[in-house]
Scaffold this motif. Structure first.
Motif, PDB file in Angstrom:
ATOM      1  N   ASP A   1       0.855  -1.186   0.000  1.00  0.00           N
ATOM      2  CA  ASP A   1       0.000   0.000   0.000  1.00  0.00           C
ATOM      3  C   ASP A   1       0.893   1.238   0.000  1.00  0.00           C
ATOM      4  OD1 ASP A   1      -1.809   2.026   0.348  1.00  0.00           O
ATOM      5  OD2 ASP A   1      -2.694   1.242   2.205  1.00  0.00           O
ATOM      6  N   VAL A   2       1.137   1.783  -1.198  1.00  0.00           N
ATOM      7  CA  VAL A   2       2.052   2.922  -1.313  1.00  0.00           C
ATOM      8  C   VAL A   2       1.320   4.256  -1.226  1.00  0.00           C
ATOM      9  CG1 VAL A   2       3.728   1.611  -2.665  1.00  0.00           C
ATOM     10  CG2 VAL A   2       1.935   2.932  -3.840  1.00  0.00           C
ATOM     11  N   GLY A   3       0.002   4.218  -1.062  1.00  0.00           N
ATOM     12  CA  GLY A   3      -0.756   5.459  -0.929  1.00  0.00           C
ATOM     13  C   GLY A   3      -1.359   5.920  -2.235  1.00  0.00           C
ATOM     14  N   THR A   4      -1.782   7.170  -2.252  1.00  0.00           N
ATOM     15  CA  THR A   4      -2.499   7.737  -3.392  1.00  0.00           C
ATOM     16  C   THR A   4      -1.583   7.940  -4.596  1.00  0.00           C
ATOM     17  OG1 THR A   4      -3.969   8.920  -1.868  1.00  0.00           O
ATOM     18  CG2 THR A   4      -3.919   9.669  -4.158  1.00  0.00           C
ATOM     19  N   VAL A   5      -2.044   7.472  -5.743  1.00  0.00           N
ATOM     20  CA  VAL A   5      -1.369   7.745  -7.020  1.00  0.00           C
ATOM     21  C   VAL A   5      -2.317   8.630  -7.815  1.00  0.00           C
ATOM     22  CG1 VAL A   5      -0.410   6.792  -9.145  1.00  0.00           C
ATOM     23  CG2 VAL A   5      -0.127   5.555  -6.975  1.00  0.00           C
TER      24      VAL A   5
END
Length: 259
Positions: free
Chosen positions: A38-42
């Motif tokens: 889960d790398v966050g918002t793209v």
């Protein structure tokens, strides 16, 4: 700066222009620590903008290689990349995955954004570790903080995926009554080397409006212009839609070359 009479009408201010991004990125740091996938918002992921920006640059590099375009050509091993408002760093990581191995720096005014990007980089392979991230205010920070080393004269490619959008939604004003978006072009010009590229993606401005903001409608600067100017060098094609007899698209990506 675009003359007021030629400039597109300002956008209505929005929370996105003044948002406390640290709060968002603090949550995303926790989420990533619990789940590294889960790398966050793209940003603009629903339009596949990131992949299209990467493909666009790869196509330019391939074309330069086929044409033997000389010292000013884009080459994956040597091209320097500066990402304005880098967020979690996903755009620079995507370019690394396509073998863009030159110097890459992501900057953001949110310290928590920079912390997240560094954390994501640390969870990846050694290639991603080579991406630099730095806290820097795009509007007010000293330009020599990012014009350093071999990039003292500017970067080969400067990237913007949604940052101009957010700045355009700010209702702040300087001492002369100008909103931050009015000074953004001048900041970008100082960061791009002569002959270098500025690749910008927006969901708030059309291709024509981006051209007006950054290329003065195609007008070339005078030879005495210290920071030169920008001219249209390409565009990314997105899926179009028709409504009420008009044809359009939900997102725009324009490439400008510094002249």
């Amino acid at each position: 700066m675009c003359p007021a009479e030629n400039r597109p009408a300002h956008l209505e201010p929005s929370e996105l222009g003044t948002k406390d991004w640290d709060k968002l990125y603090t949550n995303e740091i926790s989420n990533h620590a619990a789940d590294p996938s889960d790398v966050g918002t793209v940003w603009f992921d629903d339009s596949d903008a990131e992949a299209k920006m990467v493909d666009f640059l790869c196509d330019l590099a391939d074309a330069d290689a086929d044409a033997d375009a000389g010292s000013g050509a884009l080459t994956k091993p040597a091209t320097s990349l500066l990402d304005l408002g880098c967020g979690n760093g996903s755009l620079l990581f995507a370019l690394r995955d396509e073998d863009w191995t030159g110097r890459a720096l992501g900057v953001d005014y949110s310290p928590q954004s920079v912390a997240l990007a560094r954390q994501v980089a640390a969870s990846k392979d050694s290639t991603a570790d080579a991406v630099e991230f730095r806290e820097w205010d795009i509007i007010g920070g000293p330009t020599d903080a990012v014009l350093d080393g071999a990039q003292r004269g500017g970067w080969d490619v400067v990237l913007d995926k949604g940052t101009f959008d957010a700045i355009s939604l700010s209702d702040e004003h300087d001492a002369h009554g100008r909103r931050p978006c009015e000074g953004y072009r001048a900041r970008v010009l100082r960061l791009v080397r002569r002959g270098g590229l500025f690749l910008v993606t927006s969901c708030n401005w059309t291709e024509e409006e981006l051209t007006t903001w950054f290329a003065h409608g195609g007008e070339r600067p005078s030879a005495a212009g210290e920071d030169g100017g920008l001219e249209v060098a390409g565009r990314v094609q997105y899926r179009t839609f028709s409504f009420g007899g008009a044809k359009g698209q939900t997102i725009s990506t324009m490439c400008f070359k510094k002249i």
